[in-house]
Design an enzyme around this catalytic site. Sequence first.
Site, PDB file in Angstrom:
ATOM      1  N   LYS A 247       0.824  -1.206   0.000  1.00 16.24           N
ATOM      2  CA  LYS A 247       0.000   0.000   0.000  1.00 16.24           C
ATOM      3  C   LYS A 247       0.861   1.260   0.000  1.00 16.24           C
ATOM      4  O   LYS A 247       1.715   1.442   0.864  1.00 16.24           O
ATOM      5  CB  LYS A 247      -0.895  -0.011   1.242  1.00 16.24           C
TER       6      LYS A 247
ATOM      7  N   GLY B  58       6.408   1.261   5.736  1.00 16.94           N
ATOM      8  CA  GLY B  58       7.308   0.294   5.106  1.00 16.94           C
ATOM      9  C   GLY B  58       7.417   0.489   3.613  1.00 16.94           C
ATOM     10  O   GLY B  58       8.511   0.414   3.029  1.00 16.94           O
ATOM     11  N   CYS B  59       6.298   0.755   2.973  1.00 11.21           N
ATOM     12  CA  CYS B  59       6.299   0.940   1.514  1.00 11.21           C
ATOM     13  C   CYS B  59       7.028   2.220   1.129  1.00 11.21           C
ATOM     14  O   CYS B  59       7.692   2.274   0.092  1.00 11.21           O
ATOM     15  CB  CYS B  59       4.869   0.927   0.977  1.00 11.21           C
ATOM     16  N   THR B  60       6.936   3.236   1.965  1.00  9.52           N
ATOM     17  CA  THR B  60       7.636   4.489   1.708  1.00  9.52           C
ATOM     18  C   THR B  60       9.142   4.279   1.842  1.00  9.52           C
ATOM     19  O   THR B  60       9.922   4.722   0.983  1.00  9.52           O
ATOM     20  CB  THR B  60       7.147   5.594   2.665  1.00  9.52           C
TER      21      THR B  60
ATOM     22  N   ALA C 172      10.315   2.317  -1.258  1.00  5.91           N
ATOM     23  CA  ALA C 172      10.297   3.147  -2.468  1.00  5.91           C
ATOM     24  C   ALA C 172      11.416   4.183  -2.448  1.00  5.91           C
ATOM     25  O   ALA C 172      12.086   4.403  -3.467  1.00  5.91           O
ATOM     26  CB  ALA C 172       8.931   3.830  -2.609  1.00  5.91           C
TER      27      ALA C 172
END
Length: 156
Positions: A40, A45-47, A50
């Site tokens: 998401k 974590g995804c930030t 990325a």
Amino acid sequence: MSPLKACDKAPQFSLPDQDGEIINLSDYLGQRILIYFYPKAMTPGCTIQACGLRDEMDKLKQMGVEVFGISTDKAEKLLRFTEKEMLNFTLLSDHKHEVAEKFGVWGAKQFMGKTFDGIHRISFLINAKGEIEHVFDKFKTSDHHQIVLNYLNTHP
């Protein structure tokens, strides 16, 4: 859930990017591509994951690797994520999780005692012939970029 493995043929797909433009995997035949699936946009974590790729994009490009991040987020959210974090690679919207299913990364997950279906954080390096060259499935979001670079440095 049964993720694709090295030597498997990468499934072809067409998905909208953060700007609503359709991206066809077949247009990148002849190039190495890192496809990373993440749960998401705009979550911690995804930030981290990325931004790690963003910060190493020059090295990845020098190694001839194109990067695509895929989640079930809609294009509008991906655009906000790209702008907020100044991402320098393409995010794709797999809103109906059809591509995630083809790659075998859609399945049951547990979080805070609840079970639900979602994208598992797995990355695939696709070679110039359109085959899965390597699967990255054991990493922390903070070192994903380094694990990818380490592999690329030892397998030019």
